[in-house]
Design an enzyme around this catalytic site. Structure first.
Site, mmCIF file in Angstrom:
data_model
loop_
_atom_site.group_PDB
_atom_site.id
_atom_site.type_symbol
_atom_site.label_atom_id
_atom_site.label_comp_id
_atom_site.label_asym_id
_atom_site.label_seq_id
_atom_site.Cartn_x
_atom_site.Cartn_y
_atom_site.Cartn_z
ATOM 1 N N GLU A 242 0.885 -1.177 0.000
ATOM 2 C CA GLU A 242 0.000 0.000 0.000
ATOM 3 C C GLU A 242 0.914 1.216 0.000
ATOM 4 O OE1 GLU A 242 -3.074 0.052 -0.405
ATOM 5 O OE2 GLU A 242 -3.986 -1.767 0.401
ATOM 6 N N CYS A 276 -2.461 9.365 2.569
ATOM 7 C CA CYS A 276 -2.165 8.794 1.253
ATOM 8 C C CYS A 276 -3.283 9.134 0.264
ATOM 9 C CB CYS A 276 -1.988 7.286 1.357
ATOM 10 S SG CYS A 276 -3.404 6.452 2.086
HETATM 11 P P1 NAD Z 1 8.200 4.922 4.878
HETATM 12 O O1 NAD Z 1 8.257 4.164 3.633
HETATM 13 O O2 NAD Z 1 9.308 5.846 5.198
HETATM 14 O O3 NAD Z 1 8.100 3.945 6.136
HETATM 15 C C1 NAD Z 1 7.051 3.008 6.283
HETATM 16 C C2 NAD Z 1 7.505 1.889 7.198
HETATM 17 O O4 NAD Z 1 8.553 1.161 6.553
HETATM 18 C C3 NAD Z 1 8.078 2.363 8.528
HETATM 19 O O5 NAD Z 1 7.658 1.469 9.538
HETATM 20 C C4 NAD Z 1 9.582 2.243 8.315
HETATM 21 O O6 NAD Z 1 10.330 2.062 9.504
HETATM 22 C C5 NAD Z 1 9.653 1.007 7.448
HETATM 23 N N1 NAD Z 1 10.866 0.879 6.626
HETATM 24 C C6 NAD Z 1 11.677 1.864 6.182
HETATM 25 N N2 NAD Z 1 12.681 1.327 5.434
HETATM 26 C C7 NAD Z 1 12.487 -0.007 5.404
HETATM 27 C C8 NAD Z 1 13.175 -1.099 4.792
HETATM 28 N N3 NAD Z 1 14.248 -0.921 4.044
HETATM 29 N N4 NAD Z 1 12.690 -2.341 4.964
HETATM 30 C C9 NAD Z 1 11.561 -2.544 5.699
HETATM 31 N N5 NAD Z 1 10.883 -1.553 6.313
HETATM 32 C C10 NAD Z 1 11.334 -0.297 6.172
HETATM 33 O O7 NAD Z 1 6.809 5.687 4.888
HETATM 34 P P2 NAD Z 1 6.276 6.709 5.967
HETATM 35 O O8 NAD Z 1 7.001 7.999 5.836
HETATM 36 O O9 NAD Z 1 6.198 6.059 7.302
HETATM 37 O O10 NAD Z 1 4.757 6.887 5.473
HETATM 38 C C11 NAD Z 1 4.389 7.813 4.505
HETATM 39 C C12 NAD Z 1 4.158 7.128 3.166
HETATM 40 O O11 NAD Z 1 3.226 6.074 3.315
HETATM 41 C C13 NAD Z 1 3.544 8.060 2.132
HETATM 42 O O12 NAD Z 1 4.158 7.835 0.891
HETATM 43 C C14 NAD Z 1 2.096 7.631 2.087
HETATM 44 O O13 NAD Z 1 1.434 7.908 0.878
HETATM 45 C C15 NAD Z 1 2.222 6.160 2.310
HETATM 46 N N6 NAD Z 1 0.971 5.630 2.816
HETATM 47 C C16 NAD Z 1 0.245 4.821 1.993
HETATM 48 C C17 NAD Z 1 -0.977 4.338 2.430
HETATM 49 C C18 NAD Z 1 -1.816 3.440 1.567
HETATM 50 O O14 NAD Z 1 -2.719 2.827 2.109
HETATM 51 N N7 NAD Z 1 -1.581 3.323 0.281
HETATM 52 C C19 NAD Z 1 -1.445 4.664 3.703
HETATM 53 C C20 NAD Z 1 -0.672 5.495 4.497
HETATM 54 C C21 NAD Z 1 0.533 5.967 4.049
#
Ligand code: NAD
Length: 523
Positions: A242, A276
């Protein structure tokens, strides 16, 4: 005073984004801790699956009732750690989760029970086919900070009711909310090893993917999603991704301007634009453009910006200065390329370093970053269009495809346009609320992701479908077994004609040829 989630080698400090005050220091899980958590989850999962759907639904009922009782406590915890106004935490986090539980309580048994699969092929009529919905085993969930309760909770509830154990790695910015979720689930009767939280930054998420989980549900940015897809491909781990969005809002020439401008303002600034599904691009028919833009600017200037815990606040802080710098750079780029700033356009330093003024930009274009990259902040960029075709082309001119909205008095016209838009969801005369419709699947196309959460399709992501086939004539050899020869070939040809030849006379001829000795001697 701490800055945001300061990470030493083994510690995270959770911070209130409105004040910068440290909330709590937490120890990060090591790779070994994460492997051990997954092992414990695996051992506990079998008994959880054995309970059966009805008993797991009872646990969900207890969870739902506990969440309802503790709604104020949970709401406050979300606001403290994620910054959003209390009213938003209540509606977009607690209410969404309560309703997701309601959907699963009402539907999980029906959707997960064995399903008869009747056969159309005459040759297999003597068999009984069924579809079984079996849990994967251990589902890993990696979640973001922007909806720190409702995103992991809705995914977790679906995984649990299907009989999986869950290991959740929440965002390093919002670990306390995840621990609150764990406490509610354990209190409702989910065994401790069946739902576990592992705390840490990206590397902890990477360790979870390397551990022997059976499925991963990831919500976060496209950049991280791509890294995760690559890591998952190494071990053929099934994933739901997502990811981000750049959701367009199309305002047609027959729209109620007052309604649509209020929608644009709420859709762009809810959760300080860190949603998002937020309205990230707004396209307005030229005949309404100046009127619409002025209405948005006027309404935006009336918004009350402040700490989420202040009950009068409309727009809270952003989660972290890092995110705010992205917003600043998009607004600066738009300004440099000729956009008009009609409201906001700068930080709100009097309130704190994480506050940015809700911003309305007019006369933007697709040459600007603000219309191409995910801004994820309180900015509403608006652009004019002249025809439906142009609006659809602009909406589809994006790497993303999470959701979109179309605004019109004519719902048929809105639906016709909705069908032409490349997105996981298109709403006519509403935006964002699809996330709170528990029956509706949530997920994107293009760079916005793979797979679905929520509703029937979200529940189906949590199970492997097994096909069970039982032949009802155990004493009979199958006609297609060995014992081939020309007569068998001709009989089969006749059988094919009987089922598939077009004309009735051909069918009859085939039937005559096929009749008689199909059940001849087999080896
Ligand atoms: P992010 O990608 O920075 O982090 C998300 C999660 O991934 C965190 O728990 C982080 O610690 C973890 N993570 C980071 N690097 C990783 C790796 N290499 N391997 C595994 N896990 C890792 O995102 P964010 O800043 O927390 O959230 C914002 C983003 O999420 C925005 O782009 C938003 O659009 C998206 N989002 C999407 C939805 C959806 O349903 N499509 C919902 C909410 C947020």
């Amino acid at each position: 005073m701490a800055t945001y989630a300061e990470v030493t080698t083994r510690k995270i400090i959770s911070v209130n984004p409105a004040t910068g005050a440290a909330l709590r220091e937490l120890e990060c899980a090591s790779d070994a801790d994460i492997s051990a958590a997954v092992e414990r989850a695996r051992s506990a999962q079998a008994a959880w699956a054995e309970l059966g759907v009805r008993r797991r639904v009872d646990v969900l009922r207890k969870f739902q009732s506990a969440l309802h009782k503790k709604k104020s406590e949970i709401t406050t915890a979300i606001t403290r750690e994620a910054g959003k106004p209390l009213a938003e935490a209540l509606v977009t986090e607690v209410l969404v989760t309560l309703d997701a539980a309601r959907f699963l309580i009402d539907n999980a048994f029906r959707l997960l029970r064995d399903e008869p699969l009747p056969h159309g092929n005459v040759a297999t009529k003597l068999k009984r086919g069924r579809l079984l919905h079996e849990p994967y085993g251990v589902v890993g969930i990696i979640s973001p900070w922007n909806y720190p309760f409702s995103i992991p909770a809705t995914e977790t509830l679906a995984a649990l009711v299907a009989g999986n154990a869950v290991v959740l790695k929440p965002s390093e910015l919002t670990p306390l909310v995840a621990l609150g979720l764990a406490s509610l689930l354990h209190g409702a009767g989910v065994p401790r090893d069946v739902f576990q939280v592992v705390i840490g930054e990206g590397p902890a998420g990477a360790a979870l993917i390397r551990s022997p989980i059976d499925k991963l549900v990831f919500t976060g940015s496209v950049a991280t999603g791509k890294r995760i897809a690559a890591a998952a491909a190494e071990r053929l781990l099934p994933v739901v991704l997502e990811l981000g969005g750049k959701d367009p809002m199309i305002v047609l020439d027959d729209t109620y301007v007052d309604v649509a401008s209020s929608a644009a303002v709420w859709g762009a600034f809810v959760n300080a634009g860190q949603a998002c599904l937020s309205v990230e691009r707004c396209y307005v028919h030229r005949s309404l453009y100046e009127h619409f833009v002025a209405a948005c600017a006027e309404k935006t200037k009336k918004l009350r910006v402040g700490p989420g815990e202040d009950r009068e606040t409309d727009v809270g802080p952003m989660i972290h200065e890092r995110q705010l710098r992205v917003v600043e750079s998009h607004v600066e780029d738009a300004r440099a390329h000729g956009a008009r700033i009609l409201a906001g356009g700068s930080r709100f330093l009097e309130l704190g370093k994480n506050f940015y003024r809700p911003t309305v930009l007019a006369d933007v274009s697709h040459e600007m970053r603000i219309m191409r990259e995910e801004t994820f902040g309180p900015v509403l960029p608006i652009m004019a269009f002249d025809s439906e075709d142009e609006a659809v082309r602009l909406a589809n001119d994006s790497d993303y495809g999470l959701a979109a909205s179309v605004w019109t008095r004519d719902s048929k016209r809105g639906e016709r346009i909705a069908r032409r838009i490349h997105a996981g969801t298109v709403m006519v005369n509403d935006a964002i609320s699809c996330f709170g419709i528990s029956e509706a699947p949530h997920g994107g196309v293009k760079a916005s992701g793979i797979g679905r959460t929520h509703g029937r399709f979200g529940l189906e992501e949590m199970v492997r479908v097994k096909y069970l086939d039982t032949d009802q004539m155990p004493g009979m050899k199958k006609v297609w077994w060995y014992g081939y020869g020309e007569s068998f070939r001709r009989q089969m040809e006749g059988f094919l004609d009987l089922q598939f030849a077009r004309g009735i006379s051909e069918r009859l001829r085939g039937a005559v040829r096929a009749s008689g000795s199909l059940w001849r001697k087999r080896l």
